[in-house]
Scaffold this motif. Structure first.
Motif, PDB file in Angstrom:
ATOM      1  N   LEU A  49       0.835  -1.308   0.089  1.00 56.05           N
ATOM      2  CA  LEU A  49       0.062  -0.242   0.093  1.00 56.05           C
ATOM      3  C   LEU A  49       0.776   1.314  -0.140  1.00 56.05           C
ATOM      4  O   LEU A  49       1.843   1.196   0.449  1.00 56.05           O
ATOM      5  CB  LEU A  49      -1.097  -0.028   1.280  1.00 56.05           C
ATOM      6  CG  LEU A  49      -1.802  -1.120   1.411  1.00 56.05           C
ATOM      7  CD1 LEU A  49      -2.711  -0.919   2.695  1.00 56.05           C
ATOM      8  CD2 LEU A  49      -2.888  -1.247   0.274  1.00 56.05           C
ATOM      9  N   SER A  50       0.227   2.457  -0.620  1.00 57.55           N
ATOM     10  CA  SER A  50       0.984   3.734  -0.585  1.00 57.55           C
ATOM     11  C   SER A  50       0.126   4.440   0.414  1.00 57.55           C
ATOM     12  O   SER A  50      -1.098   4.432   0.510  1.00 57.55           O
ATOM     13  CB  SER A  50       0.894   4.297  -1.832  1.00 57.55           C
ATOM     14  OG  SER A  50       1.563   3.523  -2.627  1.00 57.55           O
ATOM     15  N   PHE A  51       0.927   5.311   1.224  1.00 54.98           N
ATOM     16  CA  PHE A  51       0.346   6.321   2.259  1.00 54.98           C
ATOM     17  C   PHE A  51       0.679   7.676   1.794  1.00 54.98           C
ATOM     18  O   PHE A  51       1.979   8.065   1.759  1.00 54.98           O
ATOM     19  CB  PHE A  51       0.739   5.857   3.595  1.00 54.98           C
ATOM     20  CG  PHE A  51       0.459   4.461   3.985  1.00 54.98           C
ATOM     21  CD1 PHE A  51       1.322   3.342   3.893  1.00 54.98           C
ATOM     22  CD2 PHE A  51      -0.661   4.199   4.728  1.00 54.98           C
ATOM     23  CE1 PHE A  51       0.909   2.229   4.228  1.00 54.98           C
ATOM     24  CE2 PHE A  51      -1.167   3.186   5.113  1.00 54.98           C
ATOM     25  CZ  PHE A  51      -0.450   1.926   4.821  1.00 54.98           C
ATOM     26  N   CYS A  52      -0.040   8.571   1.501  1.00 61.18           N
ATOM     27  CA  CYS A  52       0.005   9.708   1.020  1.00 61.18           C
ATOM     28  C   CYS A  52       0.401  10.853   2.254  1.00 61.18           C
ATOM     29  O   CYS A  52       0.952  11.970   2.014  1.00 61.18           O
ATOM     30  CB  CYS A  52      -0.950  10.281   0.266  1.00 61.18           C
ATOM     31  SG  CYS A  52      -1.277   9.078  -1.080  1.00 61.18           S
ATOM     32  N   GLY A  53      -0.333  10.655   3.600  1.00 65.07           N
ATOM     33  CA  GLY A  53      -0.199  11.720   4.567  1.00 65.07           C
ATOM     34  C   GLY A  53      -1.262  12.492   4.812  1.00 65.07           C
ATOM     35  O   GLY A  53      -2.162  12.560   3.605  1.00 65.07           O
ATOM     36  N   ALA A  68      -4.526   4.487   3.941  1.00 64.90           N
ATOM     37  CA  ALA A  68      -3.860   4.458   2.642  1.00 64.90           C
ATOM     38  C   ALA A  68      -4.524   5.019   1.449  1.00 64.90           C
ATOM     39  O   ALA A  68      -5.669   5.285   1.562  1.00 64.90           O
ATOM     40  CB  ALA A  68      -3.986   2.623   2.365  1.00 64.90           C
ATOM     41  N   CYS A  69      -3.750   5.384   0.457  1.00 64.41           N
ATOM     42  CA  CYS A  69      -4.432   6.404  -0.517  1.00 64.41           C
ATOM     43  C   CYS A  69      -4.501   5.437  -1.968  1.00 64.41           C
ATOM     44  O   CYS A  69      -4.822   5.691  -2.982  1.00 64.41           O
ATOM     45  CB  CYS A  69      -3.316   7.624  -0.863  1.00 64.41           C
ATOM     46  SG  CYS A  69      -1.655   7.338  -1.144  1.00 64.41           S
ATOM     47  N   SER A  70      -3.806   4.102  -1.927  1.00 64.40           N
ATOM     48  CA  SER A  70      -4.046   3.123  -2.774  1.00 64.40           C
ATOM     49  C   SER A  70      -5.068   2.324  -2.649  1.00 64.40           C
ATOM     50  O   SER A  70      -5.728   2.324  -1.390  1.00 64.40           O
ATOM     51  CB  SER A  70      -2.494   2.600  -3.014  1.00 64.40           C
ATOM     52  OG  SER A  70      -2.441   1.919  -1.891  1.00 64.40           O
ATOM     53  N   SER A  71      -5.410   1.404  -3.517  1.00 62.83           N
ATOM     54  CA  SER A  71      -6.896   0.549  -3.290  1.00 62.83           C
ATOM     55  C   SER A  71      -6.435  -0.458  -2.224  1.00 62.83           C
ATOM     56  O   SER A  71      -5.283  -1.204  -2.253  1.00 62.83           O
ATOM     57  CB  SER A  71      -6.954  -0.184  -4.456  1.00 62.83           C
ATOM     58  OG  SER A  71      -7.946  -1.068  -4.424  1.00 62.83           O
TER      59      SER A  71
END
Length: 326
Positions: free
Chosen positions: A166-170, A188-191
């Protein structure tokens, strides 16, 4: 990739239990005391079972593993929380957050499985007393414990590995005092479709399965107790289950309050209090429940205390004799 690297560099912020600075010393002292009581209480249970040959039975083998699991359970959460309170920092690195997520999932699942195994053991002891020693032999008991460790280890690893994709954008602010799976997925900013699917299918099965096993075991335990003619026999059979039933009620009541009830508010204040009951209070109370309601455990602990007292007195006498001679 840049976003994931940024998360790996800065990590997350754990909001903790309170944002008021004047409450931090009180929280530090309270949770340090609860942590030490939990560690010593569960270590005494393990020591009592290991030192008394009469307690080398299936029920106490499972209890020793439950105590060990409770030590790991609370040690996953409290030391980092105490460190954050003491240092005044709310930061936790990405790697430490994933490590905490893994071990929290492992020990929470292990408690769940061990409670189910203990319920099955009580059912066999009450409904099949003549064949109990054959059914619950040492090899089968070891397989049940080892199987619980293997399944829970794999389950926790699957969720941890899925989080790494997963990606975390803050802003990576977790409204909690430790890294739990659901709050992480919300950041998480991804699916998170695969994570949610695995959480519902796999986690749901592994959590509900042991719970159903416990309910089924106690249903047949009640039927077996009702078939006993003697009032003393009924009382003795029921007393063998009271400690385990108390622990099960405490564990699942708090766990259901944390994970199945809807969030109380966006800040999650009440939910964090319920999490304290689930992650801290339950492991702390388990040794007291088993030691206060179990004559065998109380007897073993009494032997350890008497042995230590005699050793201390013997040492003092040796010191006094050596002083008089010198």
């Amino acid at each position: 990739t840049d976003r994931r690297n940024q998360t790996g560099t800065y990590g997350f912020l754990l909001m903790g239990l309170s944002e008021h600075p004047e409450q931090q010393p009180l929280l530090f002292g309270l949770f340090l005391g609860m942590y030490l009581v939990t560690i010593w209480g569960n270590l005494l249970i393990i020591l009592a079972i290991g030192s008394d040959v009469h307690l080398h039975t299936p029920m106490y083998l499972f209890l020793a593993n439950l105590s060990f699991s409770d030590i790991g359970f609370i040690s996953t959460v409290i030391p980092k929380m105490l460190n954050n309170i003491g240092s005044g920092s709310k930061r936790i690195s990405y790697g430490r957050c994933l490590t905490q997520l893994y071990f929290f999932g492992l020990f929470a699942d292990l408690d769940n499985f061990l409670l189910a195994v203990m319920a099955l053991d009580r059912y066999m002891a009450i409904s099949q007393p003549l064949h109990y020693a054959i059914i619950m032999n040492s090899q089968r008991c070891v397989l049940l414990v080892a199987g619980s460790w293997v399944v829970t280890t794999f389950h926790a690893l699957v969720h941890t590995l899925l989080v790494t994709r997963l990606s975390f954008c803050g802003p990576n602010v977790i409204p909690h005092f430790f890294c739990d799976l659901v709050p992480l997925l919300k950041l998480a900013c991804s699916s998170t479709y695969v994570n949610d699917l695995v959480l519902i299918l796999v986690a749901g099965t592994l959590l509900i399965g042991p719970f159903v096993c416990i309910l089924t075991s106690y249903f047949y335990i009640v039927l077996a107790i009702l078939r006993i003619d003697s009032p003393k026999g009924k009382q003795k059979a029921f007393s063998n289950c009271t400690s385990h039933l108390s622990v099960v009620s405490l564990f699942y009541t708090t766990a259901i309050g944390v994970y199945l009830c809807p969030p109380s508010s966006p800040s999650g204040g009440k939910d964090r209090v319920l999490s304290v009951m689930y992650t801290v209070v339950t492991p702390m109370l388990n040794p007291f429940i088993y030691s206060l309601r179990n004559r065998d455990i109380k007897g073993a602990l009494g032997k350890i205390l008497r042995r230590n007292t005699l050793n201390t007195l013997s040492w003092d006498r040796k010191v006094q004799i050596s002083k008089t001679r010198s």
